[in-house]
Design a protein around this motif. Structure first.
Motif, mmCIF file in Angstrom:
data_model
loop_
_atom_site.group_PDB
_atom_site.id
_atom_site.type_symbol
_atom_site.label_atom_id
_atom_site.label_comp_id
_atom_site.label_asym_id
_atom_site.label_seq_id
_atom_site.Cartn_x
_atom_site.Cartn_y
_atom_site.Cartn_z
ATOM 1 N N CYS A 33 0.828 -1.213 0.000
ATOM 2 C CA CYS A 33 0.000 0.000 0.000
ATOM 3 C C CYS A 33 0.863 1.265 0.000
ATOM 4 C CB CYS A 33 -0.914 -0.012 1.207
ATOM 5 S SG CYS A 33 -0.040 -0.320 2.746
ATOM 6 N N HIS A 34 1.905 1.267 0.800
ATOM 7 C CA HIS A 34 2.823 2.404 0.912
ATOM 8 C C HIS A 34 4.246 1.871 0.788
ATOM 9 C CE1 HIS A 34 -0.756 4.050 3.028
ATOM 10 N NE2 HIS A 34 -0.379 5.173 2.424
ATOM 11 N N ARG A 37 7.044 2.391 3.340
ATOM 12 C CA ARG A 37 6.928 1.871 4.712
ATOM 13 C C ARG A 37 7.186 0.365 4.712
ATOM 14 N NH1 ARG A 37 1.159 4.634 6.307
ATOM 15 N NH2 ARG A 37 1.755 6.784 5.888
ATOM 16 N N CYS A 45 1.084 -1.833 5.389
ATOM 17 C CA CYS A 45 1.817 -1.128 6.434
ATOM 18 C C CYS A 45 0.949 -1.160 7.692
ATOM 19 C CB CYS A 45 2.150 0.295 6.004
ATOM 20 S SG CYS A 45 0.747 1.409 5.981
ATOM 21 N N CYS A 48 -2.370 0.994 7.587
ATOM 22 C CA CYS A 48 -3.391 0.474 6.667
ATOM 23 C C CYS A 48 -3.982 -0.829 7.200
ATOM 24 C CB CYS A 48 -2.817 0.262 5.271
ATOM 25 S SG CYS A 48 -2.511 1.812 4.404
HETATM 26 ZN ZN LIG Z 1 -0.265 1.642 3.930
#
Ligand SMILES: [Zn+2]
Length: 126
Positions: A33-34, A37, A45, A48
């Motif tokens: 998602c990121h 991270r 992460c 999330c």
């Molecule tokens: Zn995330």
């Protein structure tokens, strides 16, 4: 040399003298998602994952864990055991951790699907 070894070597080359004594480099897989991270459970992460957990949408992010049915495990375990493999060797062959194999083995014994491992040679009839 595997991917992890190459990654560790690359990190050491990049950070080399910049790593202060007493510190360790931890290589974390990036979150899906990121990507900036570290990835946590289900590749998300931490924030999330927490959000998905609260919203009840974790099912949208399936686990990457290998799923083996109990019947498959029992069949594989019995075959490898009959060939004389130890539980540690069976874990290695199945690509599982020793503790996971032990748990699955004990569950199968409790369910009556597997007999207990023989811990010593059977007694000879007198
Ligand atoms: Zn995330």
């Amino acid at each position: 040399m595997n991917d992890l070894t190459q990654l560790a070597q690359a990190a050491r080359e990049l950070l080399g003298p910049a790593i202060p004594a007493g510190y360790t480099v931890i290589i974390a897989k990036a979150a899906t998602c990121h990507p900036d991270r570290p990835g946590n459970t289900r590749g998300l992460c931490k924030s999330c994952y927490t959000l998905a957990h609260r919203n009840g949408t974790l099912a949208k992010h399936p686990c990457s864990r290998t799923i083996r049915t109990q019947a498959d495990f029992v069949a594989d375990y019995e075959l490898l055991r009959s060939e004389g493999y130890t539980r540690h060797q069976i874990a290695e062959r199945l690509g599982m951790r020793y503790t996971a194999v032990t748990t699955a083995y004990l569950n199968a014994v409790r369910a009556g699907l597997l007999t207990r491992d023989r811990t010593r040679a059977p007694r000879r009839a007198a």
